[in-house]
Design an enzyme around this catalytic site. Sequence first.
Site, PDB file in Angstrom:
ATOM      1  N   VAL A  28      33.068   9.332  67.988  1.00 27.40           N
ATOM      2  CA  VAL A  28      32.161   9.457  69.020  1.00 27.40           C
ATOM      3  C   VAL A  28      30.498   8.982  67.946  1.00 27.40           C
ATOM      4  O   VAL A  28      30.607   8.543  67.088  1.00 27.40           O
ATOM      5  CB  VAL A  28      31.520  11.029  69.296  1.00 27.40           C
ATOM      6  CG1 VAL A  28      32.861  11.406  70.310  1.00 27.40           C
ATOM      7  CG2 VAL A  28      31.705  11.113  68.630  1.00 27.40           C
ATOM      8  N   GLU A  29      29.118   8.701  68.175  1.00 32.68           N
ATOM      9  CA  GLU A  29      28.541   8.288  68.452  1.00 32.68           C
ATOM     10  C   GLU A  29      28.953   7.365  67.611  1.00 32.68           C
ATOM     11  O   GLU A  29      27.874   6.754  66.399  1.00 32.68           O
ATOM     12  CB  GLU A  29      27.657   9.096  67.768  1.00 32.68           C
ATOM     13  CG  GLU A  29      27.796  10.352  67.604  1.00 32.68           C
ATOM     14  CD  GLU A  29      26.329  10.915  68.645  1.00 32.68           C
ATOM     15  OE1 GLU A  29      25.337   9.904  69.020  1.00 32.68           O
ATOM     16  OE2 GLU A  29      25.481  11.567  68.791  1.00 32.68           O
TER      17      GLU A  29
END
Length: 821
Positions: free
Chosen positions: A500-501
């Site tokens: 993620v991110e």
Amino acid sequence: MQTALELIIFALAAGSFAYFRVKPWQWTIGLGIVLLGFSVFSHLPWWFLGLSWLLYAAAAVLFNITPLRQLLLSDRAYVWFKQLLPPMSQTEQEALDAGDVWWDGEVFQGRPDWRRLLDMPTPELNPEEQNFLDNQVEALCAMIDDWQMVNAGDMPDRVWQFLKDEGFFGLCIDKNYGGLGFSAIAHSTIVMKIATRSMSAAVNMMVPNSLGPAELLTHYGTDAQKSHYLPRLARGVEVPCFALTAPEAGSDATAIPDSGVVCRGHHDGKELIGIRLNWDKRYITLAPRATVLGLAFKLYDPDHLLGETTEHGITVCLVPTSHPGVEIGLRHAPMGMAFLNGPTRGTDVFIPLDWIIGGPSMIGQGWRMLMECLSIGRGISLPALSTAVGKVSYMTGGAYALVRKQFKTPIGHFEGVEEALGRIGGYTYLLDACRRMTAGAVDQGVKPSLASAIAKYHMTEISRKVIDDCMDVHAGRGIQLGPRNYLGYTYMAIPVSITVEGANILTRNLMIFGQGAMRCHPYVRAEIAAAYNESVEQGMADFDKLLTSHIGYAISNCVRSVFFSLGGWRLLRSPVKGPTAKYYRQLTRMSTVLAFVSDMAMLLLGGDLKRKERLSARLGDVLSHLYMGSMVLKHYQDQGANDDDLPYVHWALQHCFAEMQIALDGFFANFPRKLLGRVLKRVVFPIVRPFKQPASDKIVHQIARSMMQPSALRDRLGQDCFIGEDDDAIGRLEDAFKRVVDSVPLEKKVLQAIKDGVIKAHADKNEQLMQALNQEILNAEEVQHLQDTYGAVADAIAVDDFSETTTRNKQACQTETVKSI
């Protein structure tokens, strides 16, 4: 001999002007005096002095007479530089404009100001925040049953309600809007502690406090939007999610196909100008339960209802999920965890313009908004999760290595296990240092976008290594899932943080050095701005000034690199004395090496460096480990510079230096122009590779042994790792650990009696204790103490088993869950 000595003195005198980065007029006068002195008093050959005067005169004229320099050098360099530049999109420019340069700039430029770092405030919780951590967070952790949650696929309603009632969704919302208004370090610590109990619960809680509507509204929302949404978000009346990722736009978020078209439509019975939205998003955390949806899309105005512009770019809006046309409710199953994650879609959904975050004035500003707020997720939430992995592994790895015996010896006394424990301990110290200081930067008012990218990539990767080592130490105990397992779901959740991110692979290869070179270099970004200046005349004038300073900067870093490589780094001043002083000097040396090599790489490869991802990734590794090593030294000082911490500090710094050496070795070996690669290597490492290996076996042994005994250090490093009571899995282990430590003197008596032949060696433990009682080696109280200890150990190392019916029911439940998705 005299001539050689004079040559050395001449080189040192001339090089000193470059070393200290003096201004052109200063070195012109100073070097002229040096040359004059050597011409009069030295025995240097006439041809050498003549050549030196010729070079001096050329440089002095070139760098001090602006029209001549522009004609002969900077104007030509300007044209060449413009041809060399890789194309830069608007979104790339916005990403570079977002965020601030912090300590990452110091270590990139070759002359870090260590006193500035050490004078930064120590990240600490205030009394209100500490009280919340000790009470509400402690109560939340005690409520959570991760085994039950994961098998149910969600947190119980009472946990959701507790989060809402106690303000967990409003940690960072200002108190004026009903939030708690906590600091970044408090936010980080709260997420971390919850994650030591349950990764799923931590993710459910952290998303509303990181890259979500509340953060965007706080920074960019209109007064009306803030007044309406922030109090409702703080109380949990609204559950938010933020939708960015699309099926064909993940790390390349700027490629999102989701669109909004400006048009006329009806809302609340009125005709008005609004936006017709179409989107298809996935991987959206909290989407299945969300009541308000933050949405990123590209805005178009083909009928020019807003003006002459047709394509406005990425824009961000808020849409209630109850609004007609919004589709939510389906779920993904990320690694089988219990945090809510799923897709959201919408077809021809009409919204008014004032649903844009910040109103119509923020049209097209979405990418900048996201980039500026992304540091919250990267700099606070994900490092907190990673540090939680470290703390759980540190506390349980050391305790289990002591209570678990093989061949009648605690497994932690075997060197192979010691090696794993050493990595767990050293990495955990590094993780906590980076977590605290990166969150602390946010509390200083900094938007540390590059430091956050470094923290996101390296801390999540380190957590993967740490949990692997801890699983190895636990062996079979770690892989049997059930209520007694305190590692399994953490191990399974690691790939989520990695992904993620911004996927880690792309973060390392495209972002860290790419942003570092552009943001942190003192001249490159300004030179690019000069090259793109619409006024060529002004651009050339600006470029000329920058180029002069840039040349001096590059020469200085080259001279400093050579001087340090010959041992000159030992003469550098350190802000502290004692065993860590050498690390400040060595980090300064490697910072200078990075500054020099980066300049040479950009000069020799130009725009190709952007496409040579592996080369730029290796330079990014050097920058990252300079940053992390700095954070360890700062953390050590903030913690009181305790001698007990030194093995951990030595391990972490030596690890950082070894990784920098590996990265630079790979960079030089794979430099496209082989000869130049070898030349660069000999400039910075002319004789030997200075950092050949990580920490010694002695340091690893010291760390491992400190993990297997109670101490202030263990308490400090394991601080905020939740340890429950009664039937808590980690609580059982910690109880057994303490009992085993307390029982050491009694066990020594029994072992000595066995050696003396007073107690039978092959009898079981209970029989041995009875013999010890009968022989008055132990009294009844001591026997009972050891029996309780053996029982606690057996309970701590036990694993769960299930009936065949229970297993089948669980599998059927999981199958049904998959079908529903």
